[in-house]
Design a protein around this motif. Structure first.
Motif, PDB file in Angstrom:
ATOM      1  N   LYS A  11       6.884  14.397   1.802  1.00 49.61           N
ATOM      2  CA  LYS A  11       6.573  15.505   2.691  1.00 49.61           C
ATOM      3  C   LYS A  11       5.130  15.468   3.174  1.00 49.61           C
ATOM      4  CE  LYS A  11      10.205  18.160   0.718  1.00 49.61           C
ATOM      5  NZ  LYS A  11      10.661  18.776  -0.434  1.00 49.61           N
ATOM      6  N   VAL A  12       4.383  14.445   2.745  1.00 46.70           N
ATOM      7  CA  VAL A  12       3.004  14.285   3.203  1.00 46.70           C
ATOM      8  C   VAL A  12       3.040  13.988   4.700  1.00 46.70           C
ATOM      9  CG1 VAL A  12       0.921  12.877   2.996  1.00 46.70           C
ATOM     10  CG2 VAL A  12       2.238  13.454   0.951  1.00 46.70           C
ATOM     11  N   PRO A  13       2.248  14.728   5.508  1.00 45.11           N
ATOM     12  CA  PRO A  13       2.327  14.561   6.967  1.00 45.11           C
ATOM     13  C   PRO A  13       1.605  13.298   7.458  1.00 45.11           C
ATOM     14  CG  PRO A  13       0.706  16.211   6.431  1.00 45.11           C
ATOM     15  CD  PRO A  13       1.345  15.793   5.136  1.00 45.11           C
ATOM     16  N   ILE A  14       2.218  12.142   7.284  1.00 47.38           N
ATOM     17  CA  ILE A  14       1.676  10.892   7.821  1.00 47.38           C
ATOM     18  C   ILE A  14       2.779  10.173   8.566  1.00 47.38           C
ATOM     19  CG2 ILE A  14      -0.140  10.576   6.093  1.00 47.38           C
ATOM     20  CD1 ILE A  14       1.705   8.704   4.589  1.00 47.38           C
ATOM     21  N   SER A  15       2.383   9.318   9.477  1.00 48.40           N
ATOM     22  CA  SER A  15       3.390   8.614  10.267  1.00 48.40           C
ATOM     23  C   SER A  15       4.148   7.635   9.388  1.00 48.40           C
ATOM     24  CB  SER A  15       2.724   7.876  11.428  1.00 48.40           C
ATOM     25  OG  SER A  15       2.003   6.771  10.936  1.00 48.40           O
ATOM     26  N   PRO A  16       5.392   7.349   9.723  1.00 47.79           N
ATOM     27  CA  PRO A  16       6.196   6.407   8.926  1.00 47.79           C
ATOM     28  C   PRO A  16       5.546   5.028   8.817  1.00 47.79           C
ATOM     29  CG  PRO A  16       7.587   7.593  10.481  1.00 47.79           C
ATOM     30  CD  PRO A  16       6.163   7.953  10.800  1.00 47.79           C
ATOM     31  N   ASP A  17       4.781   4.634   9.820  1.00 47.50           N
ATOM     32  CA  ASP A  17       4.114   3.334   9.790  1.00 47.50           C
ATOM     33  C   ASP A  17       3.062   3.263   8.682  1.00 47.50           C
ATOM     34  OD1 ASP A  17       5.631   2.759  12.006  1.00 47.50           O
ATOM     35  OD2 ASP A  17       4.012   3.188  13.424  1.00 47.50           O
ATOM     36  N   HIS A  18       2.426   4.399   8.383  1.00 47.27           N
ATOM     37  CA  HIS A  18       1.352   4.421   7.392  1.00 47.27           C
ATOM     38  C   HIS A  18       1.821   4.850   6.005  1.00 47.27           C
ATOM     39  CE1 HIS A  18      -0.919   4.819  11.233  1.00 47.27           C
ATOM     40  NE2 HIS A  18      -1.567   3.826  10.660  1.00 47.27           N
ATOM     41  N   ARG A  19       3.039   5.350   5.909  1.00 43.87           N
ATOM     42  CA  ARG A  19       3.544   5.857   4.628  1.00 43.87           C
ATOM     43  C   ARG A  19       3.483   4.798   3.523  1.00 43.87           C
ATOM     44  NH1 ARG A  19       5.688  10.187   3.410  1.00 43.87           N
ATOM     45  NH2 ARG A  19       6.304  10.775   5.492  1.00 43.87           N
ATOM     46  N   GLU A  20       3.974   3.603   3.776  1.00 45.76           N
ATOM     47  CA  GLU A  20       3.986   2.549   2.758  1.00 45.76           C
ATOM     48  C   GLU A  20       2.565   2.138   2.378  1.00 45.76           C
ATOM     49  OE1 GLU A  20       5.624   0.205  -0.100  1.00 45.76           O
ATOM     50  OE2 GLU A  20       6.672   1.643   1.160  1.00 45.76           O
ATOM     51  N   ALA A  21       1.664   2.117   3.356  1.00 43.79           N
ATOM     52  CA  ALA A  21       0.275   1.742   3.074  1.00 43.79           C
ATOM     53  C   ALA A  21      -0.407   2.763   2.169  1.00 43.79           C
ATOM     54  CB  ALA A  21      -0.503   1.592   4.374  1.00 43.79           C
ATOM     55  N   LEU A  23       1.393   5.223   0.120  1.00 43.45           N
ATOM     56  CA  LEU A  23       2.133   5.647  -1.055  1.00 43.45           C
ATOM     57  C   LEU A  23       2.858   4.523  -1.785  1.00 43.45           C
ATOM     58  CD1 LEU A  23       3.635   8.875   0.497  1.00 43.45           C
ATOM     59  CD2 LEU A  23       1.643   8.689  -0.992  1.00 43.45           C
ATOM     60  N   GLY A  24       2.938   3.359  -1.220  1.00 37.59           N
ATOM     61  CA  GLY A  24       3.658   2.259  -1.852  1.00 37.59           C
ATOM     62  C   GLY A  24       2.959   1.762  -3.106  1.00 37.59           C
ATOM     63  N   PRO A  25       3.549   0.788  -3.784  1.00 29.87           N
ATOM     64  CA  PRO A  25       2.981   0.294  -5.040  1.00 29.87           C
ATOM     65  C   PRO A  25       1.589  -0.307  -4.877  1.00 29.87           C
ATOM     66  CG  PRO A  25       4.824  -1.078  -4.322  1.00 29.87           C
ATOM     67  CD  PRO A  25       4.769   0.097  -3.412  1.00 29.87           C
ATOM     68  N   ASP A  26       1.261  -0.781  -3.687  1.00 28.43           N
ATOM     69  CA  ASP A  26      -0.080  -1.300  -3.431  1.00 28.43           C
ATOM     70  C   ASP A  26      -0.857  -0.385  -2.495  1.00 28.43           C
ATOM     71  OD1 ASP A  26       0.271  -3.574  -5.008  1.00 28.43           O
ATOM     72  OD2 ASP A  26       1.268  -4.632  -3.368  1.00 28.43           O
ATOM     73  N   GLY A  27      -0.416   0.840  -2.359  1.00 26.88           N
ATOM     74  CA  GLY A  27      -1.035   1.777  -1.427  1.00 26.88           C
ATOM     75  C   GLY A  27      -2.279   2.432  -1.977  1.00 26.88           C
ATOM     76  N   ALA A  28      -2.849   3.287  -1.142  1.00 30.57           N
ATOM     77  CA  ALA A  28      -4.102   3.964  -1.462  1.00 30.57           C
ATOM     78  C   ALA A  28      -3.995   4.794  -2.736  1.00 30.57           C
ATOM     79  CB  ALA A  28      -4.520   4.843  -0.290  1.00 30.57           C
ATOM     80  N   ALA A  29      -2.889   5.482  -2.906  1.00 30.54           N
ATOM     81  CA  ALA A  29      -2.738   6.325  -4.101  1.00 30.54           C
ATOM     82  C   ALA A  29      -2.796   5.485  -5.366  1.00 30.54           C
ATOM     83  CB  ALA A  29      -1.432   7.105  -4.035  1.00 30.54           C
ATOM     84  N   ALA A  30      -2.177   4.319  -5.349  1.00 26.20           N
ATOM     85  CA  ALA A  30      -2.182   3.453  -6.531  1.00 26.20           C
ATOM     86  C   ALA A  30      -3.595   3.002  -6.879  1.00 26.20           C
ATOM     87  CB  ALA A  30      -1.284   2.240  -6.299  1.00 26.20           C
ATOM     88  N   HIS A  31      -4.387   2.716  -5.872  1.00 23.47           N
ATOM     89  CA  HIS A  31      -5.764   2.269  -6.118  1.00 23.47           C
ATOM     90  C   HIS A  31      -6.632   3.401  -6.661  1.00 23.47           C
ATOM     91  CE1 HIS A  31      -4.947  -1.653  -4.533  1.00 23.47           C
ATOM     92  NE2 HIS A  31      -4.540  -1.148  -3.383  1.00 23.47           N
ATOM     93  N   VAL A  32      -6.453   4.581  -6.107  1.00 23.48           N
ATOM     94  CA  VAL A  32      -7.222   5.729  -6.598  1.00 23.48           C
ATOM     95  C   VAL A  32      -6.841   6.042  -8.039  1.00 23.48           C
ATOM     96  CG1 VAL A  32      -7.668   8.198  -6.279  1.00 23.48           C
ATOM     97  CG2 VAL A  32      -7.602   6.668  -4.293  1.00 23.48           C
ATOM     98  N   ILE A  33      -5.562   5.973  -8.347  1.00 22.33           N
ATOM     99  CA  ILE A  33      -5.110   6.206  -9.721  1.00 22.33           C
ATOM    100  C   ILE A  33      -5.736   5.192 -10.666  1.00 22.33           C
ATOM    101  CG2 ILE A  33      -3.086   6.096 -11.244  1.00 22.33           C
ATOM    102  CD1 ILE A  33      -1.509   7.343  -8.831  1.00 22.33           C
ATOM    103  N   ARG A  34      -5.832   3.936 -10.242  1.00 24.12           N
ATOM    104  CA  ARG A  34      -6.450   2.902 -11.080  1.00 24.12           C
ATOM    105  C   ARG A  34      -7.918   3.227 -11.354  1.00 24.12           C
ATOM    106  NH1 ARG A  34      -8.800  -2.440  -9.870  1.00 24.12           N
ATOM    107  NH2 ARG A  34      -8.935  -3.461 -11.882  1.00 24.12           N
ATOM    108  N   VAL A  35      -8.641   3.682 -10.342  1.00 22.53           N
ATOM    109  CA  VAL A  35     -10.048   4.046 -10.524  1.00 22.53           C
ATOM    110  C   VAL A  35     -10.168   5.225 -11.479  1.00 22.53           C
ATOM    111  CG1 VAL A  35     -12.112   4.956  -9.377  1.00 22.53           C
ATOM    112  CG2 VAL A  35     -10.811   3.116  -8.315  1.00 22.53           C
TER     113      VAL A  35
END
Length: 126
Positions: A11-21, A23-35
């Motif tokens: 439900k995050v308001p982002i375009s489908p093209d950017h969703r995987e970048a 929220l995906g396993p290598d996405g921004a959220a994964a990197h922030v969680i690692r930090v």
């Protein structure tokens, strides 16, 4: 792979093209969680901020400057931070052991973000 669209992060308001970048396993959220996991722990942030204030310190100095930390916890956190490449351990290979710690280049890049987080919290309504 069938995706459950009821999951909240869809439900995050982002375009489908950017969703995987994002929220995906290598996405921004994964990197922030690692930090966050790298700096997670009661004493890691105080150690990082203390080493940011003084370029190099011995563990005895850190122990004195961080009230309440035990030698065991200081050692564990220093090892974990070194393993994550946030600090560097400098061993002088002297007869009487002398070791100092300093922030790594990666940690110097991270510190402005942590300082901004501190400013954000100070300005954030409680």
């Amino acid at each position: 792979m069938k995706v459950d669209r009821t999951i909240t992060h869809f439900k995050v308001p982002i375009s489908p093209d950017h969703r995987e970048a994002c929220l995906g396993p290598d996405g921004a959220a994964a990197h922030v969680i690692r930090v966050i996991k790298m700096i997670q722990g009661r004493w890691k942030l105080p150690i990082l901020f203390r080493l940011f204030a003084d370029p190099t310190m011995r563990s005895s100095q850190l122990s004195r400057d961080i009230p309440g930390i035990s030698q065991k916890m200081l050692t564990q956190h220093l090892r974990a931070l070194e393993k994550d490449h946030l600090i560097e351990r400098i061993d002088f290979n002297e007869k009487r052991p002398r070791v100092e710690y300093r922030l790594s280049e990666e940690a110097h890049k991270l510190m402005p973000i942590l300082i901004e987080a501190r400013i954000f919290f100070a300005d954030h309504p409680r």
